[in-house]
Design a protein around this motif. Structure first.
Motif, PDB file in Angstrom:
ATOM      1  N   ARG A  22      51.118  50.416  45.178  1.00  0.00           N
ATOM      2  CA  ARG A  22      50.612  49.029  45.470  1.00  0.00           C
ATOM      3  C   ARG A  22      52.964  48.101  44.985  1.00  0.00           C
ATOM      4  O   ARG A  22      52.459  47.332  45.610  1.00  0.00           O
ATOM      5  N   GLU A 158      39.769  46.422  44.822  1.00  0.00           N
ATOM      6  CA  GLU A 158      40.676  45.490  45.845  1.00  0.00           C
ATOM      7  C   GLU A 158      41.357  44.081  45.063  1.00  0.00           C
ATOM      8  O   GLU A 158      42.247  43.730  44.835  1.00  0.00           O
ATOM      9  N   GLN A 162      44.630  43.341  43.465  1.00  0.00           N
ATOM     10  CA  GLN A 162      45.423  41.714  43.793  1.00  0.00           C
ATOM     11  C   GLN A 162      45.762  41.546  42.773  1.00  0.00           C
ATOM     12  O   GLN A 162      46.332  40.640  41.895  1.00  0.00           O
ATOM     13  N   GLU A 165      48.248  42.145  40.689  1.00  0.00           N
ATOM     14  CA  GLU A 165      49.920  41.932  41.504  1.00  0.00           C
ATOM     15  C   GLU A 165      50.066  40.490  41.110  1.00  0.00           C
ATOM     16  O   GLU A 165      51.194  40.555  40.896  1.00  0.00           O
TER      17      GLU A 165
END
Length: 192
Positions: A22, A158, A162, A165
């Motif tokens: 990612r 998910e 995220q 990140e």
């Protein structure tokens, strides 16, 4: 009342190699940091939603069964925290002299299908009352969606990805991104 983690999850809902992909990181130099961010993101998602992602064991200590709105259905059901409930492993009450009495969870109906999971009395049953005024009840339970990342709902995974990140770019104190809030909205913990 206190709630203590006894056995943490054996894995995380998102793998280190998935996070590296990612973030487009090709080497392992950031692995320690990424591992910390994955765990932190999962814990934040679990804390904000009040849920458990992967199988983990908790110990709840209580003074009494009532008092916080979790004893319901005219005192015949008790709601457990951290859905989804997998099992209730032990119920213990304490006498005034700290002698422990273990109660067989099979003496109760354990509802793992409802959220939150419930411990319910069987006909003519009663919740065992402690004689000790403080932490006289202990309930050991296992919760989570299952043992593997594949058991965790995709939107939660998910959201964790995220959030990793965002924390990688902005640090652990980063605010909750709008896209993560949207993914978690069906699971937000609502308190009145």
């Amino acid at each position: 009342m206190s709630l203590s983690l006894v056995t943490p999850p054996a894995a995380e809902p998102i793998a280190l190699d998935q996070v590296r992909a990612r973030l487009r990181i090709s080497d392992t130099s950031q692995d320690a940091r990424l591992t910390h961010l994955i765990r932190s993101a999962r814990q934040r998602v679990e804390g904000d939603t009040g849920r458990a992602c992967l199988s983990q064991t908790w110990l709840e200590r209580r003074d009494a069964w009532d008092g916080d709105g979790r004893l319901c259905a005219f005192g015949t059901q008790f709601k457990l925290p951290k859905p989804p409930l997998i099992s209730i492993d032990a119920i213990t009450t304490y006498a005034a002299d700290d002698t422990a009495t273990n109660h067989d969870p099979a003496d109760f109906f354990i509802d793992t299908a409802s959220e939150p999971g419930r411990l319910a009395l069987r006909p003519n049953g009663h919740f065992p009352q402690p004689a000790r005024n403080i932490d006289g009840i202990e309930i050991r339970f296992t919760c989570g969606y299952g043992e593997t990342a594949e058991d965790v709902p995709g939107p939660l995974v998910e959201a964790i990805g995220q959030l990793v990140e965002a924390m990688f770019d902005g640090g652990l104190e980063v605010g909750m991104p709008a896209s993560v809030k949207a993914l978690l909205s069906p699971w937000w913990r609502i308190s009145l």
